[in-house]
Design a protein around this motif. Structure first.
Motif, PDB file in Angstrom:
ATOM      1  N   GLN A  92       1.001  -1.249  -0.056  1.00  0.00           N
ATOM      2  CA  GLN A  92       0.188  -0.094  -0.033  1.00  0.00           C
ATOM      3  C   GLN A  92       0.747   1.380   0.083  1.00  0.00           C
ATOM      4  O   GLN A  92       0.708   2.218  -0.920  1.00  0.00           O
ATOM      5  CB  GLN A  92      -0.969   0.319   1.156  1.00  0.00           C
ATOM      6  N   LEU A  93       1.964   1.171   0.906  1.00  0.00           N
ATOM      7  CA  LEU A  93       2.927   2.331   0.869  1.00  0.00           C
ATOM      8  C   LEU A  93       3.519   2.628  -0.534  1.00  0.00           C
ATOM      9  O   LEU A  93       3.803   3.626  -1.053  1.00  0.00           O
ATOM     10  CB  LEU A  93       3.979   2.266   1.948  1.00  0.00           C
ATOM     11  N   THR A  94       3.955   1.389  -1.124  1.00  0.00           N
ATOM     12  CA  THR A  94       4.467   1.557  -2.479  1.00  0.00           C
ATOM     13  C   THR A  94       3.529   2.250  -3.394  1.00  0.00           C
ATOM     14  O   THR A  94       4.152   2.873  -4.363  1.00  0.00           O
ATOM     15  CB  THR A  94       5.162   0.228  -2.960  1.00  0.00           C
ATOM     16  N   ASN A  95       2.465   1.655  -3.388  1.00  0.00           N
ATOM     17  CA  ASN A  95       1.208   2.384  -4.477  1.00  0.00           C
ATOM     18  C   ASN A  95       0.871   3.773  -4.047  1.00  0.00           C
ATOM     19  O   ASN A  95       1.078   4.527  -5.087  1.00  0.00           O
ATOM     20  CB  ASN A  95      -0.025   1.446  -4.277  1.00  0.00           C
ATOM     21  N   MET A  96       0.963   4.049  -2.776  1.00  0.00           N
ATOM     22  CA  MET A  96       0.756   5.637  -2.418  1.00  0.00           C
ATOM     23  C   MET A  96       1.833   6.213  -3.020  1.00  0.00           C
ATOM     24  O   MET A  96       1.362   7.546  -3.484  1.00  0.00           O
ATOM     25  CB  MET A  96       0.561   5.887  -0.836  1.00  0.00           C
ATOM     26  N   GLN A  97       2.937   6.029  -2.826  1.00  0.00           N
ATOM     27  CA  GLN A  97       4.231   6.843  -3.158  1.00  0.00           C
ATOM     28  C   GLN A  97       4.272   6.726  -4.647  1.00  0.00           C
ATOM     29  O   GLN A  97       4.697   7.944  -5.214  1.00  0.00           O
ATOM     30  CB  GLN A  97       5.370   6.149  -2.847  1.00  0.00           C
ATOM     31  N   GLY A  98       3.979   5.778  -5.427  1.00  0.00           N
ATOM     32  CA  GLY A  98       3.931   5.971  -6.821  1.00  0.00           C
ATOM     33  C   GLY A  98       3.200   6.649  -7.236  1.00  0.00           C
ATOM     34  O   GLY A  98       2.993   7.504  -8.415  1.00  0.00           O
ATOM     35  N   GLU A  99       1.542   7.002  -6.709  1.00  0.00           N
ATOM     36  CA  GLU A  99       0.637   7.846  -6.981  1.00  0.00           C
ATOM     37  C   GLU A  99       0.941   9.506  -6.935  1.00  0.00           C
ATOM     38  O   GLU A  99       0.736  10.212  -7.377  1.00  0.00           O
ATOM     39  CB  GLU A  99      -0.566   7.593  -6.045  1.00  0.00           C
TER      40      GLU A  99
ATOM     41  N   MET B 143      -2.382  13.356   0.107  1.00  0.00           N
ATOM     42  CA  MET B 143      -1.972  11.976  -0.054  1.00  0.00           C
ATOM     43  C   MET B 143      -0.723  11.709   0.861  1.00  0.00           C
ATOM     44  O   MET B 143      -0.472  10.593   1.638  1.00  0.00           O
ATOM     45  CB  MET B 143      -1.577  11.859  -1.613  1.00  0.00           C
ATOM     46  N   LYS B 144       0.402  12.867   0.991  1.00  0.00           N
ATOM     47  CA  LYS B 144       1.493  12.557   1.884  1.00  0.00           C
ATOM     48  C   LYS B 144       1.263  12.561   3.191  1.00  0.00           C
ATOM     49  O   LYS B 144       1.551  11.803   4.338  1.00  0.00           O
ATOM     50  CB  LYS B 144       2.492  13.957   1.543  1.00  0.00           C
TER      51      LYS B 144
END
Length: 204
Positions: free
Chosen positions: A59-66, A172-173
């Protein structure tokens, strides 16, 4: 040296009935059963924790990608808006030109009407020529103003998109920070649970 347990594997997974009391199972079968139940509970908790941790990292990886994608889009929008202030200044200048020509046109029309009523007050031909020139300039200025107005409105819309996108990125951040904090709390809670259960087993 004592071996460190692998990531996601608690010390309790290495606890065996022999580590607690060699005669526990022989002299107190109920204690032995309770130890097994405790070990199984710890193992289940470990497995669930590892699963949740993996999902959290994804989830963190996806959030950072977004976040990265939206920040890239924001950079592009800002690049497109570099001429925004120039557009606004040009539009304001054109509006002033149109207003000035409108005033000049009105004055010439009034002057022409006076001359037509009283030829001694001027030359109608000259005034008519001036009036035609002003009308032609006014038509061009109006056309250019409409074009610039459309560009300016588009730039305003892009500027509004920038503001909305900036807020979205900040949200988002903030959500990412909350998720990281939650994961740290869950990790600490799991460690505390494992340590408590391990101590309980050793007492049995």
């Amino acid at each position: 040296l004592e071996r460190e347990p692998p990531h996601g594997e608690s010390d309790a997974n290495n606890v065996t009935p022999g580590d607690v009391d060699g005669d526990s199972f022989d002299h107190d079968p109920e204690a032995g059963v309770e130890i097994i139940d405790q070990l199984l509970e710890i193992r289940r908790q470990d497995q669930q924790f590892c699963k949740d941790e993996k999902e959290g990292q994804e989830q963190l990886t996806n959030m950072q990608g977004e976040i990265d994608a939206q920040e890239e889009r924001l950079i592009q929008l800002r690049e497109n808006l570099r001429s925004y202030n120039d557009m606004k200044e040009k539009y304001d200048r054109l509006l002033s030109v149109v207003q000035s020509l409108e005033s000049e046109k009105q004055a010439l029309m009034e002057q022409l009407e006076k001359v037509q009523n009283d030829p001694t007050k001027g030359c109608s031909i000259t005034i008519k020529k001036q009036l035609e020139d002003v009308k032609a300039n006014l038509a061009r200025a109006r056309s250019e103003t409409r074009k610039q107005q459309q560009l300016y409105r588009q730039a305003e819309q892009e500027a509004q998109k920038c503001k909305v996108l900036e807020r979205k990125i900040q949200e988002m951040k903030a959500a990412k920070v909350v998720l990281i904090r939650k994961q740290k709390e869950e990790k600490a809670k799991h460690k505390e649970f494992t340590n408590t259960k391990t101590q309980e087993i050793r007492v049995l």
